[in-house]
Enzyme design. Structure first.
Site, PDB file in Angstrom:
ATOM      1  N   ARG A  53     -19.753   5.331   8.681  1.00 49.85           N
ATOM      2  CA  ARG A  53     -20.005   4.413   9.787  1.00 49.85           C
ATOM      3  C   ARG A  53     -18.837   4.295  10.752  1.00 49.85           C
ATOM      4  O   ARG A  53     -19.017   4.413  11.965  1.00 49.85           O
ATOM      5  CB  ARG A  53     -20.339   3.002   9.276  1.00 49.85           C
ATOM      6  N   THR A  54     -17.655   4.041  10.238  1.00 49.02           N
ATOM      7  CA  THR A  54     -16.534   3.775  11.131  1.00 49.02           C
ATOM      8  C   THR A  54     -16.191   5.044  11.902  1.00 49.02           C
ATOM      9  O   THR A  54     -16.011   5.018  13.131  1.00 49.02           O
ATOM     10  CB  THR A  54     -15.321   3.259  10.327  1.00 49.02           C
ATOM     11  N   LYS A  83       2.622  18.913   3.178  1.00 43.62           N
ATOM     12  CA  LYS A  83       3.918  19.583   3.259  1.00 43.62           C
ATOM     13  C   LYS A  83       5.090  18.617   3.185  1.00 43.62           C
ATOM     14  O   LYS A  83       6.232  19.021   3.353  1.00 43.62           O
ATOM     15  CB  LYS A  83       4.028  20.334   4.595  1.00 43.62           C
ATOM     16  N   ARG A 104      -7.776   5.425   9.714  1.00 39.38           N
ATOM     17  CA  ARG A 104      -8.182   4.897   8.397  1.00 39.38           C
ATOM     18  C   ARG A 104      -7.239   5.474   7.361  1.00 39.38           C
ATOM     19  O   ARG A 104      -6.972   6.692   7.355  1.00 39.38           O
ATOM     20  CB  ARG A 104      -9.615   5.270   8.052  1.00 39.38           C
ATOM     21  N   HIS A 133     -10.019  -4.696   7.949  1.00 42.24           N
ATOM     22  CA  HIS A 133     -10.917  -3.801   8.672  1.00 42.24           C
ATOM     23  C   HIS A 133     -11.401  -4.576   9.908  1.00 42.24           C
ATOM     24  O   HIS A 133     -12.560  -4.978   9.994  1.00 42.24           O
ATOM     25  CB  HIS A 133     -12.086  -3.426   7.759  1.00 42.24           C
TER      26      HIS A 133
HETATM   27  N1   CP Z   1     -18.445  -0.134   6.721  1.00 42.27           N
HETATM   28  C1   CP Z   1     -17.622   0.935   6.663  1.00 42.27           C
HETATM   29  O1   CP Z   1     -16.429   0.847   6.953  1.00 42.27           O
HETATM   30  O2   CP Z   1     -18.218   2.101   6.282  1.00 42.27           O
HETATM   31  P1   CP Z   1     -17.490   3.538   6.192  1.00 42.27           P
HETATM   32  O3   CP Z   1     -16.478   3.439   5.085  1.00 42.27           O
HETATM   33  O4   CP Z   1     -18.563   4.541   5.935  1.00 42.27           O
HETATM   34  O5   CP Z   1     -16.805   3.750   7.526  1.00 42.27           O
END
Ligand code: CP
Length: 310
Positions: A53-54, A83, A104, A133
């Protein structure tokens, strides 16, 4: 700066401003109107952890606004992982190529480190370990706002892995910006919010009740927010399986017994033992409908804002 590291950076007015722009973005997408707001802009998507999703919504958001993406989804291909290059150097290299970095990372605090390393471009936290998040919270709040027309006077349950769920940690911050919100946290004993975080939240403008059984769910909740037990945060599979055995799953029967007809059922997804697929057709299930779509509209809005195009 225009980094988005923690939801604590936002005020209630910021949230309203983002929502107004997200509404505009929704009309653009639904009307299939071409848009060149991010023309000439390149956004690096650095994903050191899996994501559907993100990653998908950020990539779609940039492209729908006429920008381009540089996409790293396999951390094994990054020199800092393979490395021995430092994380800071990796960030500085990608900032040289792009106009913004969406990151992420499995390590809590990685987004802050990246924001401190990048001198010229904004860094957006797309999830840093079990910490925060913030862009997920924008879409979660937007989903609540679309349904109820307000972000105050809401009572809800947040269930699952309160200890590790970065989406819960950011959403609690978001709701505490508004008035008279109450959260019931439903977790197995070992996955309760850590005590320091609990005290920090309790010092804020939000009422928290910890509960350990579905029987304690109040029947007048406006939302249920279910989260998975996070396999990747456990040291051993045995420990994870022990927690899985204690998890709570939403079934049609649970909804029938404890949920009002007016509430909404949310899940940041992925859904791993959180909600029976039987529930998907229920009119209250918004996880695969509004939440996923709102992720696109709100991230379009956030990108336009941090890139100075709105
Ligand atoms: N909700 C969410 O962050 O999903 P993903 O980990 O798939 O991005």
């Amino acid at each position: 700066g225009k980094d988005i590291v923690s939801f604590d950076q936002f005020s209630a007015d910021d949230v309203r401003r983002i929502f107004a722009l997200a509404g505009h973005m929704k009309q653009l997408v639904l009307g299939k109107e071409p848009c060149q707001l991010l023309a000439g802009q390149l956004v690096s998507l650095l994903f050191f952890e899996p994501s559907s999703r993100t990653f998908g919504s950020f990539a779609a958001a940039v492209k729908r606004l006429g920008g381009q993406t540089l996409e790293i989804q396999n951390p094994e291909t990054v020199s800092s992982v393979n490395k021995g290059e430092t994380f800071e150097d990796t960030i500085r290299v990608f900032e040289a190529y792009s106009d913004a970095i969406v990151l992420r990372h499995p390590r809590p605090g990685a987004a802050l480190r990246a924001a401190e390393s990048a001198e010229f471009v904004p860094v957006l936290n797309a999830g840093d370990g079990n910490n925060e998040h913030p862009t997920q919270t924008v879409l979660d709040l937007y989903t609540l706002y679309e349904r109820f027309g307000r972000l105050d006077n809401l009572t809800g349950v947040m269930a699952g892995d309160a200890l590790n769920s970065r989406t819960i940690h950011s959403l609690m911050r978001g709701l505490s910006l508004f008035e008279n919100n109450t959260v019931y946290l439903l977790s197995p004993e070992k996955l309760r919010l850590n005590r320091e975080d609990l005290n920090m939240f309790r010092s804020r403008n939000i009422t928290i009740h910890e509960i350990t059984s579905e029987r304690d769910i109040p029947r007048d909740c406006q939302y249920w927010y279910w989260t998975r037990i996070q396999k990747e945060r456990f040291d051993s599979l045995t420990e994870y399986n022990e927690m899985v055995a204690q998890r709570f799953t939403v079934t049609p029967a649970l909804l029938a017994e404890y949920a009002s007809q007016e509430m909404i059922l949310m899940d940041p997804l992925p859904r791993i033992g959180t909600i029976d697929t039987e529930v998907d057709k229920d009119h209250r299930a918004v996880y695969l409908r509004s939440q996923v779509r709102n992720g696109l509209y709100t991230r379009m809005a956030l990108l336009a804002l941090v890139l100075g195009r709105a």
